[in-house]
Design an enzyme around this catalytic site. Sequence first.
Site, PDB file in Angstrom:
ATOM      1  CG  ASP A   1      -0.188  -0.227   2.544  1.00  6.29           C
ATOM      2  OD1 ASP A   1       0.712  -0.440   2.619  1.00  6.29           O
ATOM      3  OD2 ASP A   1      -0.894  -0.087   3.570  1.00  6.29           O
TER       4      ASP A   1
ATOM      5  CE  LYS B   1       0.861   7.314  16.577  1.00  7.07           C
ATOM      6  NZ  LYS B   1      -0.575   7.109  16.905  1.00  7.07           N
TER       7      LYS B   1
ATOM      8  CG  ASP C   1       0.255   4.028   4.050  1.00  7.58           C
ATOM      9  OD1 ASP C   1      -0.776   3.435   3.419  1.00  7.58           O
ATOM     10  OD2 ASP C   1       0.803   3.718   4.987  1.00  7.58           O
TER      11      ASP C   1
END
Length: 334
Positions: free
Chosen positions: A77, A129, A185
Amino acid sequence: MVLHQMEALAAVGVDTVILAVSYRPEMLEQEMKKQEDRLGIKIVFSVEEEPLGTAGPLKLAAPLLEGSESFFVLNSDVICEFPFQQMMEFHKKHGRQGTIAVTKVEEPSKYGVVVFDESAGRIDSFVEKPQEYVGNKINAGLYILNPSVLDYIPLAPTSIEKEVFPQMSESENLYAFVLPGYWMDVGQPKDFLKGTQLYLSHIRKKLEATSDLNGLRLATGKNIIPPVLVDDTAKIGEDVSIGPNVVIGARVRIEDGVRIQNATILSDTVIRTHSFIKSSIIGRKCSIGRWVRIENNSVLGEDVVVTDELYLNGAIVLPHKSITINEPEPKIIM
């Protein structure tokens, strides 16, 4: 996107592609086998009886990979320029077990950041993150691995990102290759459409430089707003307007007065007169009626029928459904 990846691999001389599949593998196998002769590559399917994560499928395919040279691993993807040759040269130069392609992002706090030596490329760590700035490069979902990496992986559900790569970086066996150009993506509809836009812009620039890209040409004409890609077998009516950022698949039929922009229309679909498709994905073998309006990241599965004069706003429609009423608010239609 899988087909686009295989085309890029074939272009650099890869002769065998292994596809790790689980859900309804027979459908993908049927479609991909049609591409073997055209691409000049052998396509092998490795079928998971249970989900094995992002690393387990490599162990499942180990009999096909052990003893071989370094091999590419691609997430299905992602879309980019796929600089496979440059990436392999980098991998051979550093001589370690693995290479990860990384790409720069504007907001690294939304992702897992790859921390590495920018001069040599050796990866130090991965930070999920980060709340404070530690870097702006993330895993792009393209890897080169040596067969010895299979020793890190059990035949069980395993994450290559969270379980395998940290082990490799600790032993100084993992390097980062910075991708040039665009990357996306495309796992979500909105991102798929954005990725299509980036891909078409990339093709347009390439064609301007070479005039022909392995026989691929973008559509032209008085009713085409570039960039637009139309399969040779598609049938286009009168007084249509197509583009920008539109892909029309094989054997699609578009009748008179239709308007399409920022959309993908998959094979064998019919769009009848005066309909309007914007920022949406229309699946295979769909039938779109007259004076229909579909927009706002709507996605229609295979064999969906939309009757005349309807409005779909952000609708996600599962395969084999018939839509007979307006859907003015985003919803999933099961």
